[in-house]
Enzyme design. Sequence first.
Site, PDB file in Angstrom:
ATOM      1  N   SER A 115      92.911 -15.413  87.120  1.00 50.16           N
ATOM      2  CA  SER A 115      91.966 -14.690  87.948  1.00 50.16           C
ATOM      3  C   SER A 115      92.404 -14.665  89.413  1.00 50.16           C
ATOM      4  CB  SER A 115      90.594 -15.322  87.764  1.00 50.16           C
ATOM      5  OG  SER A 115      89.626 -14.347  87.913  1.00 50.16           O
ATOM      6  N   LYS A 158      96.132 -13.644  90.891  1.00 51.99           N
ATOM      7  CA  LYS A 158      96.535 -12.764  91.991  1.00 51.99           C
ATOM      8  C   LYS A 158      97.541 -13.540  92.852  1.00 51.99           C
ATOM      9  CE  LYS A 158      91.574 -11.426  92.427  1.00 51.99           C
ATOM     10  NZ  LYS A 158      91.269 -10.500  91.405  1.00 51.99           N
ATOM     11  N   TRP A 172      86.393  -5.771  83.922  1.00 49.61           N
ATOM     12  CA  TRP A 172      86.354  -5.920  85.386  1.00 49.61           C
ATOM     13  C   TRP A 172      87.777  -6.049  85.953  1.00 49.61           C
ATOM     14  CZ3 TRP A 172      83.067  -4.635  88.812  1.00 49.61           C
ATOM     15  CH2 TRP A 172      82.976  -5.259  90.060  1.00 49.61           C
ATOM     16  N   HIS A 178      86.521 -13.219  80.087  1.00 48.72           N
ATOM     17  CA  HIS A 178      87.291 -13.693  81.237  1.00 48.72           C
ATOM     18  C   HIS A 178      87.347 -15.226  81.187  1.00 48.72           C
ATOM     19  CE1 HIS A 178      88.791 -13.289  85.329  1.00 48.72           C
ATOM     20  NE2 HIS A 178      87.984 -14.259  85.704  1.00 48.72           N
TER      21      HIS A 178
HETATM   22  C1  GCU Z   1      85.438 -12.274  90.562  1.00 56.36           C
HETATM   23  C2  GCU Z   1      86.290 -11.274  91.310  1.00 56.36           C
HETATM   24  C3  GCU Z   1      87.659 -11.109  90.663  1.00 56.36           C
HETATM   25  C4  GCU Z   1      88.302 -12.451  90.449  1.00 56.36           C
HETATM   26  C5  GCU Z   1      87.350 -13.360  89.698  1.00 56.36           C
HETATM   27  C6  GCU Z   1      87.859 -14.791  89.533  1.00 56.36           C
HETATM   28  O1  GCU Z   1      85.081 -11.732  89.328  1.00 56.36           O
HETATM   29  O2  GCU Z   1      85.589 -10.067  91.374  1.00 56.36           O
HETATM   30  O3  GCU Z   1      88.498 -10.319  91.480  1.00 56.36           O
HETATM   31  O4  GCU Z   1      89.525 -12.307  89.757  1.00 56.36           O
HETATM   32  O5  GCU Z   1      86.141 -13.467  90.387  1.00 56.36           O
HETATM   33  O6  GCU Z   1      88.681 -15.239  90.321  1.00 56.36           O
HETATM   34  O7  GCU Z   1      87.346 -15.458  88.638  1.00 56.36           O
END
Ligand code: GCU
Length: 447
Positions: free
Chosen positions: A272, A276, A375, A425
Site C-alpha cells: 500500500s 508506493k 481503489w 486490500h
Molecule cells: C488509503 C489510501 C491509499 C493507500 C492506502 C494504504 O486507502 O487512499 O492510497 O495505499 O490507504 O496505505 O493502506
Amino acid sequence: MKTMSNSEIFLAAFAVCLLSSLVAGGATANKLPHFADAAALTPQPNFPDPLVMLDGHRVKSRAQWERERRPELKALFQHYMYGALPPRPSHVTAKLIAEHRDFLGGKATLRLLTLETGSAGAPRIDLMLVVPNQHRGPVPVFLTMNFCGNHALTADTRVPLTRGWLYDSCKGCTNNAATEAARGGQAQDWPLARIVERGYALASFCSSDVDSDRKDVSDGIYAWLANGDEAKNSPANRGSIAAWAWGYHRCVDYLVTELALDSRRIAAVGHSRNGKTALLAAAFDERIALAIPHQAGCGGTAPNRVAPALANPQGNGRPIAETIAVINKSFPHWFNAEFKKFNDAPERLPFDQNCLAALCAPRPVLFSNALEDQWANPNGQFAILQATSPVYRFLGVEGLDAKSVPPLRKLVDSRLGYYIREGKHSMTADDWEVFMNFADRHFAKKK
Ligand code: GCU
C-alpha cells in the site's frame, strides 16, 4: 526492559561505520533544475512516453537513457510530485544492539540494529534483520517497511517496541504508542519461518522512525533538516513517501555491507503506501535489484490519469479508483505542494507512473493486486506496466509477457510482473509465497 548479556553489550559497543557516499562536509545536496509551472505544461491525455525527453526528442541509445533521460525523470518526479528526496548522509552507522542465533526455534538469527544517519536528533532507524541459519553463503534479502512497528512482525519479546508514533489502528497500540499487547500484532501476515525456510532473509523497519504518517505533524527527517525553520517544514509540502524511500536507502547502505547477505539480491517490498515507497526507492537506487510494490495504487503503481469511468463513474464525484485529487486531500503530506496543482489536470503531468516503473529498468518489478481492491486500480496498474514495457525492450530485456490481465492467482513472472488474486486490500502469507516465487525466478540467475 530486558537486560543485555555481556556478549550483547560487546556487540552493542561494536558499531560498524559505513562510508556510504564519502561526501565531504556531511550530506549531498539534491539540487533540482528549474521546470515550468504546472499551468504552463502541455496537456497529454495519454501516458507520456518514457523514451521521449521533456523537449520532445526521442531517446536513441542506452547511454542517452542512462545519462540524460533517467536523471531528467528523477528530477521531474521530485519537482512535480514526491518532493526532493532528503540528502544522502555522508555516513551511516549501524549499531548492533543484539544478535540471537536461536530465533524461530533455531532456524534463523535475529539481528537488531540501529542505523544512525547524522548528528544528535537525526532520525534513527531500528532495523530488524532475520537471516536463515541453514542456508550457507550470502542469501537474498527482502527489505520492507512496516506500518505498525518491528515488534508487530513477531511475538518474540526480544524485539524492542517501536519508539515512535503509531496508528491506534495497529493492534495493541493506544495513544499512538505500542504496548506489550502490540507484539506479534501482524505476525500472521509476515510468515518469517516460511521466508527463512525458502532461503531468504528479511529486513524490516517502521516508517515512523523516518517520518510519522500524520498530515498535520512533521516530526521526522524533514523536521530535522529544517532545523527549526518552519518554512522548510510545511506538512503539506514535505513528501513523506520520499522520506520513507530515503529510509529504504539508508537500510540498503547497511545491507550491502552485511556478509551474510547477497548485496546483488536486495528486493524492496511494501504494502500500500509502503508499496508506493518501495517503488520510488527502487526507481532511485539501483542497489535495489528487484521491487514488489503490493497493492500500491495511486501515487505509486496506478495511473495519475485515471480513466473517467473509474474517476467519476456516475458523475457524482465519488471515484471507484483513487485519484490524485482524492489522495492529495486525504494525505497531503505524502507529496509536495506542486503535486496539488495537478488535482484537476492530471493530464498536464509530464510523466505518469509508467515513467517511475521505467526508472527500475532493466530490474524486475512485480505489481501485485487484489480483486476487491479496486481503489488501487488493478487494471490501470496493468496499463502502466504495458506502457513501461517498451523501455525494458529498448534495453534489450523482456518486459511484460502478457497481453491482458491474467486470471486470478496466475503469476505473470516476466521482468515486469503482474499478479491479482481474489480478496481485499491486505498483505497475507499467501502473497508472500507469490513474492518469493517471483524472486526465485529472477534471483536464481544471479547466483
Ligand atoms: C488509503 C489510501 C491509499 C493507500 C492506502 C494504504 O486507502 O487512499 O492510497 O495505499 O490507504 O496505505 O493502506
